[in-house]
Design an enzyme around this catalytic site. Sequence first.
Site, PDB file in Angstrom:
ATOM      1  N   GLY A 183       0.569  -1.413   0.206  1.00  0.00           N
ATOM      2  CA  GLY A 183       0.186   0.089  -0.094  1.00  0.00           C
ATOM      3  C   GLY A 183       1.123   1.707  -0.213  1.00  0.00           C
ATOM      4  N   CYS A 184       0.523   2.271  -0.833  1.00  0.00           N
ATOM      5  CA  CYS A 184       1.060   3.829  -0.363  1.00  0.00           C
ATOM      6  C   CYS A 184      -0.065   4.712  -0.083  1.00  0.00           C
ATOM      7  CB  CYS A 184       1.519   4.086  -1.379  1.00  0.00           C
ATOM      8  SG  CYS A 184       0.782   4.200  -3.309  1.00  0.00           S
ATOM      9  N   ASN A 185       0.047   6.362  -1.071  1.00  0.00           N
ATOM     10  CA  ASN A 185      -0.767   6.585  -0.215  1.00  0.00           C
ATOM     11  C   ASN A 185      -1.575   7.167  -1.944  1.00  0.00           C
ATOM     12  OD1 ASN A 185      -2.180   9.502   0.639  1.00  0.00           O
ATOM     13  ND2 ASN A 185      -1.317  10.468  -0.647  1.00  0.00           N
ATOM     14  N   GLY A 209      -1.150   5.257  -5.251  1.00  0.00           N
ATOM     15  CA  GLY A 209      -1.370   4.450  -5.728  1.00  0.00           C
ATOM     16  C   GLY A 209       0.084   4.301  -6.990  1.00  0.00           C
TER      17      GLY A 209
END
Length: 117
Positions: free
Chosen positions: A83-85, A87
């Site tokens: 996961g990230c902020n 994509g």
Amino acid sequence: MDAPKSCTPEDVATVNVIAAKDLLGSNHCYLDVRTPEEFSKSHIDDAFNAPYMFITQEGKVKNPEFLKEVSLILKKDDHIIVGCNSGGRGVRACVDLIEAVSLLIYYKNVFGLICQI
């Protein structure tokens, strides 16, 4: 010996957020690839942090130790959600991980989409 697998962002397919929640409940690890500053503000319980990029005076710079950091946190046979902020980093992190090792990769972005390879 075969050439290493080549992967592109288009190779990352999506699954819905309900499936992602189920995966987290079935022994999948959550790898958060945001910066340490972003991670410290909020993150999923029991998440691991290995930043894919750092923010410098020159702008965002890829973490040259990313794969090494992940290898110290996770085992090759672990199933992970990445996961990230928003994509972008998550997709690029998945591509690098897929090319580096044989893992079952999942990717989660801020909109709750999960991508499965």
